[in-house]
Each structure stands twice: as C-alpha cells, then as structure tokens.
Design an enzyme around this catalytic site. Structure first.
Site, mmCIF file in Angstrom:
data_model
loop_
_atom_site.group_PDB
_atom_site.id
_atom_site.type_symbol
_atom_site.label_atom_id
_atom_site.label_comp_id
_atom_site.label_asym_id
_atom_site.label_seq_id
_atom_site.Cartn_x
_atom_site.Cartn_y
_atom_site.Cartn_z
ATOM 1 N N LYS A 74 54.176 -17.682 -141.622
ATOM 2 C CA LYS A 74 52.938 -18.287 -141.106
ATOM 3 C C LYS A 74 53.050 -19.807 -141.159
ATOM 4 O O LYS A 74 52.695 -20.508 -140.203
ATOM 5 C CB LYS A 74 51.728 -17.798 -141.933
ATOM 6 C CG LYS A 74 51.361 -16.352 -141.643
ATOM 7 C CD LYS A 74 50.305 -15.784 -142.587
ATOM 8 C CE LYS A 74 50.096 -14.304 -142.292
ATOM 9 N NZ LYS A 74 49.111 -13.649 -143.167
ATOM 10 N N GLN A 90 46.233 -14.795 -148.700
ATOM 11 C CA GLN A 90 47.077 -13.650 -148.379
ATOM 12 C C GLN A 90 46.685 -12.445 -149.236
ATOM 13 O O GLN A 90 46.508 -12.561 -150.455
ATOM 14 C CB GLN A 90 48.561 -14.020 -148.602
ATOM 15 C CG GLN A 90 49.553 -12.953 -148.183
ATOM 16 C CD GLN A 90 49.586 -12.708 -146.669
ATOM 17 O OE1 GLN A 90 49.238 -13.583 -145.872
ATOM 18 N NE2 GLN A 90 50.002 -11.514 -146.272
ATOM 19 N N ASP A 119 41.235 -15.651 -140.796
ATOM 20 C CA ASP A 119 41.612 -14.231 -140.756
ATOM 21 C C ASP A 119 40.529 -13.338 -140.138
ATOM 22 O O ASP A 119 40.786 -12.186 -139.820
ATOM 23 C CB ASP A 119 41.833 -13.720 -142.188
ATOM 24 C CG ASP A 119 43.304 -13.691 -142.571
ATOM 25 O OD1 ASP A 119 44.130 -13.370 -141.695
ATOM 26 O OD2 ASP A 119 43.605 -13.959 -143.745
HETATM 27 N N1 GUN Z 1 48.002 -8.962 -145.651
HETATM 28 C C1 GUN Z 1 48.454 -8.156 -144.669
HETATM 29 N N2 GUN Z 1 48.030 -8.592 -143.461
HETATM 30 C C2 GUN Z 1 47.290 -9.697 -143.689
HETATM 31 C C3 GUN Z 1 46.588 -10.590 -142.833
HETATM 32 O O1 GUN Z 1 46.543 -10.455 -141.602
HETATM 33 N N3 GUN Z 1 45.944 -11.611 -143.478
HETATM 34 C C4 GUN Z 1 45.967 -11.769 -144.823
HETATM 35 N N4 GUN Z 1 45.295 -12.791 -145.343
HETATM 36 N N5 GUN Z 1 46.606 -10.955 -145.636
HETATM 37 C C5 GUN Z 1 47.258 -9.921 -145.076
#
Ligand code: GUN
Length: 296
Positions: free
Chosen positions: A53, A97, A120
């Site tokens: 990311k 995350q 998100d």
């Molecule tokens: N863990 C798995 N997928 C995601 C996501 O799209 N965002 C976040 N913050 N954590 C995750």
C-alpha cells in the site's frame, strides 16, 4: 466455453494513472494528499499488504505516514494516535490494517476514525451511508474494485443475478450493498450466501455473476458453476508448494482451472482482484483530500 481473463494488473494501472493525475491537480492547488497507515503487530501477510500500500502511494505521489507498533501496544495508545491523525489537517486518509491483536477491540478502533478520513470505508457512518444508497459514502476498497472491473469489461450487472459467497464486513456485505444500489453498474438482483447456506451449489449455479470471498481454496468447484457465468475470485490463500523457492503459492477461493472451462470471464489469483484493492484505496484517499480541502 473458455473464459476470458479479467486482468487486475491492467485495470488497476488504469485506476492508478487516473489517481496520479488527480494527485497532480491537488498538488497544483497546494494540497499534498496524505494517507496515514497503522500496523500493529507482526502478522506476516499484513506486513506485505501494508508495504504494498505504501509503495503504491509513493508511485502516484500520495504521501504515506507509516506507523508500526508492537503487538502489545495498548488500545488507548492506538486510539490516541488516531485522535492526533483525526486532528491533523495535513492527513486526509487513515487506514488501520486488520486484523488487530486480540486485546484490541476492532470496532472501537474503527469507530474512532473520522468518517471523512475513513479511506477503508469501514466506519459505521460510511457503512450506513452505503447501505442507504448514498453515492458519496466511502466504499470498502475490495468490493469497490470489483465493480470497477465489471465496468472495465463492459459487464453491466443490471437485472442479473449476482451471487456473493461470503458475508464479511470487508467484502461480502459491502459487495451486496454496492451491486444492489439503484445506480449505474449496479441494479443487480443480489443473493448473499455463506457457510450456513443450504445447497450452496444450487444457489451458485443460478448466478449470472458469482463473487467468492470465503477464505479457503476450492470453496467453489466447476459443478457449482453454470456455463457463461462471470466469476470473481476475491480469495488469496497460501498453499504449500515445494516447487517454489518460497515454499508456497497463492491460490484463490475457486477451483480456477476447471471453472475457467465454463465461465465467460474469470479473475486470476494472483493478478485479479488483489491489485484493485490498493488502487481503490488510493482513489479513496484522493477523494478524501479533495473534500477536506474544500475542492469537492
Ligand atoms: N485486512 C484485510 N483487508 C484489509 C483492508 O482492505 N483494509 C484493512 N485496513 N485491513 C485489511
């Protein structure tokens, strides 16, 4: 029938090119889009995702703030960092995350993020806005990316039977909300199936569009899919593979080879939905920056 491949690398690149252009426009207006990313603990997969990311942020010109915290960080400390990010006008998007360590309550943490900075789309305000049909809600990145893929291949789900297997808050539920919207590239008749659904095969065979997000390999096999179905595989699973140097390979949730013989379109793993998730995160961050700067 042999399926055409939906190439997430190509489609996500198109989204990232668009975002890079939008970042330039924001910078010309003296706004530097910035995403703050928090990773708590040592989960190996999460480290890979967060690294990706941040790398993709840099590629499109978005500043990323990287906050790594030890697994025993208290919930209070996490919340106080989020509070400072919420207040900081130079930060436009916030991402924590998941999963978080067991002693931390995910719901409390998600609810602490300012909805306007919720890159998100997991805050209940945004979940509620999406569920009630508000086109301006921040959308969770993976299902938003799936919709962009459908648009890219010209598959309009309007009036079609979309079957979603999986009911997670990250994919299944928001996917159902997006596809059932009264809006372009939506208007589908949506069924959300899950681990307790009876006769799952009968449900999946009735799908025109089948989206699978359950989290284990071969959850959907060829006999569960009708000829001509559009198949979107959201799963990413590691399976042992001694022929690979790293000892494993990545597979999705569907039995790819046999289903590719019947589907009209299919997403590969890797290189399908995965790259779309990050591209949509970048998009959400730019949208947040534009709104917070009063430019939208
Ligand atoms: N863990 C798995 N997928 C995601 C996501 O799209 N965002 C976040 N913050 N954590 C995750």
């Amino acid at each position: 029938m042999s399926a055409q491949i939906i190439d997430g690398k190509v489609i996500s690149q198109a989204v990232r090119d668009e975002v890079a252009q939008e970042v330039e426009e924001l910078k010309a207006a003296a706004v530097e889009p910035c995403l703050a990313v928090m990773l708590v603990g040592e989960d190996a997969a999460s480290k890979v995702y967060v690294g990706m990311k941040e790398k993709k942020c840099a590629e499109v010109g978005i500043k990323a703030i990287d906050q790594r915290l030890p697994a025993d960080t208290s919930q209070e400390e996490i919340l106080s960092i989020i509070d400072s990010w919420n207040e900081d006008p130079s930060i436009h998007g916030i991402l924590v995350q998941l999963p978080l360590p067991d002693h931390v309550d995910e719901k409390t943490v998600m609810e602490r993020i300012r909805p306007e900075k919720d890159a998100d789309g997991f805050h209940p305000v945004n979940v509620g806005r999406l569920a009630s049909g508000d086109p301006n809600a921040f959308r969770p990145c993976t299902p938003a990316g799936v919709q962009v893929m459908l648009k890219h291949i010209g598959y309009d789900p309007a009036g079609k039977h979309a079957v979603i297997v999986g009911r997670s808050n990250i994919v299944g539920r928001p996917m159902a909300a997006i596809l059932s919207q009264k809006a372009p590239w939506a208007n589908a008749t949506v069924t959300m199936a899950h681990s307790r659904s009876e006769d799952l095969g009968a449900i999946t065979r009735s799908a025109d569009l089948l989206i699978v997000a359950v989290g284990w390999p071969n959850a959907v096999t060829a006999e569960m899919v009708s000829e001509g179905t559009v198949v979107i595989d959201v799963g990413v699973n590691r399976v042992d593979d001694d022929s690979r140097e790293r000892g494993y390979r990545l597979v999705g949730d569907v039995a790819y080879d046999e289903i590719a013989e019947k589907a009209s379109w299919i997403t590969p793993v890797p290189g399908g939905v995965g790259p779309m998730t990050i591209a949509m995160l970048l998009k959400n961050t730019v949208v947040a920056a534009r709104r917070l700067a009063g430019l939208a």
